[in-house]
Design a protein around this motif. Structure first.
Motif, mmCIF file in Angstrom:
data_model
loop_
_atom_site.group_PDB
_atom_site.id
_atom_site.type_symbol
_atom_site.label_atom_id
_atom_site.label_comp_id
_atom_site.label_asym_id
_atom_site.label_seq_id
_atom_site.Cartn_x
_atom_site.Cartn_y
_atom_site.Cartn_z
ATOM 1 N N LYS A 77 -25.795 1.980 11.795
ATOM 2 C CA LYS A 77 -26.498 1.723 10.538
ATOM 3 C C LYS A 77 -26.463 2.944 9.632
ATOM 4 N N ILE A 78 -26.666 4.127 10.219
ATOM 5 C CA ILE A 78 -26.613 5.365 9.433
ATOM 6 C C ILE A 78 -25.226 5.558 8.848
ATOM 7 N N ASP A 79 -24.196 5.313 9.659
ATOM 8 C CA ASP A 79 -22.819 5.447 9.172
ATOM 9 C C ASP A 79 -22.546 4.490 8.017
ATOM 10 N N GLN A 80 -23.055 3.256 8.126
ATOM 11 C CA GLN A 80 -22.850 2.277 7.063
ATOM 12 C C GLN A 80 -23.498 2.726 5.758
ATOM 13 N N VAL A 81 -24.714 3.290 5.853
ATOM 14 C CA VAL A 81 -25.403 3.765 4.652
ATOM 15 C C VAL A 81 -24.657 4.942 4.034
ATOM 16 N N VAL A 82 -24.220 5.889 4.867
ATOM 17 C CA VAL A 82 -23.493 7.062 4.367
ATOM 18 C C VAL A 82 -22.182 6.638 3.709
ATOM 19 N N ILE A 83 -21.478 5.716 4.330
ATOM 20 C CA ILE A 83 -20.215 5.229 3.761
ATOM 21 C C ILE A 83 -20.460 4.565 2.407
ATOM 22 N N SER A 84 -21.514 3.757 2.292
ATOM 23 C CA SER A 84 -21.822 3.106 1.014
ATOM 24 C C SER A 84 -22.194 4.126 -0.052
ATOM 25 N N PHE A 157 -24.817 0.629 -5.164
ATOM 26 C CA PHE A 157 -23.970 -0.051 -4.182
ATOM 27 C C PHE A 157 -24.647 -0.116 -2.809
ATOM 28 N N THR A 158 -25.319 0.977 -2.418
ATOM 29 C CA THR A 158 -26.014 0.974 -1.130
ATOM 30 C C THR A 158 -27.179 -0.004 -1.137
ATOM 31 N N ALA A 159 -27.944 -0.004 -2.236
ATOM 32 C CA ALA A 159 -29.057 -0.946 -2.347
ATOM 33 C C ALA A 159 -28.559 -2.391 -2.326
ATOM 34 N N HIS A 160 -27.406 -2.628 -2.949
ATOM 35 C CA HIS A 160 -26.855 -3.989 -2.948
ATOM 36 C C HIS A 160 -26.527 -4.443 -1.536
ATOM 37 N N GLU A 161 -25.945 -3.557 -0.736
ATOM 38 C CA GLU A 161 -25.654 -3.906 0.660
ATOM 39 C C GLU A 161 -26.945 -4.226 1.417
ATOM 40 N N GLN A 162 -27.985 -3.426 1.192
ATOM 41 C CA GLN A 162 -29.247 -3.635 1.905
ATOM 42 C C GLN A 162 -29.959 -4.900 1.428
ATOM 43 N N ARG A 164 -28.523 -7.527 0.187
ATOM 44 C CA ARG A 164 -27.757 -8.653 0.734
ATOM 45 C C ARG A 164 -28.180 -8.943 2.172
ATOM 46 N N ARG A 165 -28.396 -7.876 2.942
ATOM 47 C CA ARG A 165 -28.812 -8.058 4.333
ATOM 48 C C ARG A 165 -30.231 -8.625 4.410
ATOM 49 N N ILE A 166 -31.133 -8.097 3.581
ATOM 50 C CA ILE A 166 -32.526 -8.554 3.603
ATOM 51 C C ILE A 166 -32.630 -10.013 3.160
ATOM 52 N N LEU A 167 -31.917 -10.359 2.098
ATOM 53 C CA LEU A 167 -31.975 -11.728 1.561
ATOM 54 C C LEU A 167 -31.052 -12.695 2.298
ATOM 55 N N GLN A 168 -30.256 -12.171 3.250
ATOM 56 C CA GLN A 168 -29.316 -12.976 4.036
ATOM 57 C C GLN A 168 -28.365 -13.759 3.113
ATOM 58 N N VAL A 169 -27.734 -13.007 2.218
ATOM 59 C CA VAL A 169 -26.826 -13.618 1.240
ATOM 60 C C VAL A 169 -25.560 -14.090 1.942
ATOM 61 N N ASP A 170 -25.204 -15.343 1.719
ATOM 62 C CA ASP A 170 -23.978 -15.940 2.268
ATOM 63 C C ASP A 170 -23.852 -15.736 3.781
ATOM 64 N N LYS A 171 -24.991 -15.770 4.476
ATOM 65 C CA LYS A 171 -24.970 -15.562 5.922
ATOM 66 C C LYS A 171 -24.364 -16.761 6.624
ATOM 67 N N THR A 176 -24.984 -19.061 -0.909
ATOM 68 C CA THR A 176 -26.301 -18.846 -1.515
ATOM 69 C C THR A 176 -26.125 -18.149 -2.864
ATOM 70 N N LYS A 177 -25.827 -18.912 -3.895
ATOM 71 C CA LYS A 177 -25.532 -18.348 -5.208
ATOM 72 C C LYS A 177 -26.750 -17.663 -5.824
ATOM 73 N N GLY A 178 -27.915 -18.285 -5.691
ATOM 74 C CA GLY A 178 -29.128 -17.693 -6.251
ATOM 75 C C GLY A 178 -29.450 -16.348 -5.618
ATOM 76 N N ARG A 179 -29.339 -16.261 -4.306
ATOM 77 C CA ARG A 179 -29.601 -14.998 -3.616
ATOM 78 C C ARG A 179 -28.550 -13.948 -3.967
ATOM 79 N N ARG A 180 -27.325 -14.410 -4.212
ATOM 80 C CA ARG A 180 -26.250 -13.492 -4.592
ATOM 81 C C ARG A 180 -26.584 -12.809 -5.925
ATOM 82 N N PHE A 181 -27.073 -13.587 -6.869
ATOM 83 C CA PHE A 181 -27.478 -13.037 -8.164
ATOM 84 C C PHE A 181 -28.696 -12.135 -8.014
ATOM 85 N N LEU A 182 -29.666 -12.555 -7.212
ATOM 86 C CA LEU A 182 -30.898 -11.786 -7.026
ATOM 87 C C LEU A 182 -30.619 -10.435 -6.372
#
Length: 376
Positions: A77-84, A157-162, A164-171, A176-182
């Motif tokens: 998880k730390i590596d993913q955040v640093v990469i983003s 970009f990092t916040a967008h990744e997080q 997406r994970r929290i809102l479970q976008v396109d899981k 999930t178009k609405g969640r994608r926009f949100l």
């Protein structure tokens, strides 16, 4: 003879006695050994409850294995955040540097209501700036832009990744178009809120020259703090937040949707660089168009004290909207300079999104290579 015949009996007696002795010795030894074992067992059982040394001698291997197993997901998880963060910072810096002269030109037309915008007028402005101040003047304020855009893009970009994970976008393949926009809107709000004073400083530097305005980024903050008060650093914040909701939401939504459609059509979720640039350009054009009127409002509010040509005041969002509508109208007011944004916006967003995806994929590959090397 009788004595000679009795000797074997003596020998047999000796042998039997010896065997008895040996058996008794063996029995005694066995008894002694079992007693010793029992004694050791009792002493061990007595020591074990009060001794913490014995269990610790055998526990470290299992404990270290457990630690490694539990630390691996956290490390990932730390590596993913640093990469983003790194990918976003590099993408934002490159995109904004490329379009810095166009951005400065757009801001100068946005804040003035006495000069109509046209493509020819923008070219004349660039030429005059180059003639009077030199080529580097076209990038004036870019230091403030970099100071803002590097943390802004990294956080966005990092916040967008997080999000997406929290809102479970396109899981799990869902659409999930609405969640994608949100998720895109929330990412924009997060990054804008954390870096807003730098955006105001960049706008101030863009609309002044080095002789009558601000020489350095530090001077912007010092003069605003002393002459206008610290609250000025957040002037135009709400207009910016209201504008970033449709801008970031539309941009990320359009880009992610085009990538999804591309994957369904081609079967690959990794479009090449040119395709990513095209998707990013479309996302940038859509986002800029959706949020442009509020972009005009925030620029007017941010540069109110330094825009001395007209001496206009723009204290609130509603008053600013009303003043622009009454004096300039919808087309020449709220969408002034939009054609310039249609040039620079798609370029900037296209470079930003495609660079982010490219650097992120490269860093992930390096991370996997490092993990495999450590395993070997």
């Amino acid at each position: 003879m009788s004595r000679l015949l009795e000797k074997p009996n003596i020998a047999m007696s000796i042998k039997s006695t010896g065997s008895q002795l040996s058996s008794s010795v063996s029995a005694t030894a066995a008894t002694t050994s079992s007693d010793l074992d029992d004694a050791d067992g009792e002493s061990t059982s007595r020591i074990t409850p009060h001794s913490s040394t014995a269990p610790e001698l055998t526990s470290p291997p299992a404990s270290s294995a457990t630690t490694r197993a539990s630390s691996t997901p956290m490390r990932q998880k730390i590596d993913q955040v640093v990469i983003s963060l790194v990918s976003g910072a590099a993408a934002g810096a490159l995109a904004k540097t490329v379009i810095a002269p166009l951005d400065r030109t757009k801001i100068n037309f946005q804040i003035r209501n006495d000069v109509p915008f046209s493509f020819r007028a923008s070219m004349v402005y660039l030429q005059n700036t180059y003639t009077k101040e030199g080529v580097l003047a076209l990038w004036r304020g870019n230091s403030a832009t970099m100071a803002r855009i590097i943390p802004y893009a990294a956080i966005q970009f990092t916040a967008h990744e997080q999000w997406r994970r929290i809102l479970q976008v396109d899981k799990d393949g869902s659409n999930t178009k609405g969640r994608r926009f949100l998720a895109g809107s929330l990412a924009g709000i997060t990054s804008q809120s954390l870096t807003y004073p730098l955006d105001l400083a960049r706008a101030r530097m863009a609309v002044t020259d080095r002789y009558t305005g601000y020489r350095t980024l530090r001077q912007v903050f010092v003069k605003i703090w002393v002459e206008e008060g610290p609250s000025t650093l957040f002037r135009g914040y709400w207009a910016t937040v209201l504008g970033v909701i449709p801008y970031a939401g539309t941009s990320f939504f359009t880009y992610e949707t085009l990538k999804r459609e591309y994957q369904e059509m081609v079967g690959s979720n990794k479009p090449n660089t040119l395709v990513s640039l095209a998707f990013g350009a479309a996302a940038g054009a859509a986002g800029q168009t959706a949020s442009y009127p509020l972009d005009i409002v925030r620029r007017r509010m941010q540069t109110m004290r330094v825009n001395t040509v007209q001496g206009d005041r723009y204290p609130t969002i509603l008053e600013t909207l009303g003043k622009i509508y009454r004096e300039e109208g919808i087309k020449n007011g709220f969408y002034k300079g939009l054609s310039m944004n249609w040039i620079k916006g798609p370029i900037a967003v296209g470079i930003s999104f495609s660079t982010y995806d490219m650097i992120k994929a490269w860093l992930i590959e390096l991370s996997h290579m490092r993990e495999n090397r450590h395993k070997d």
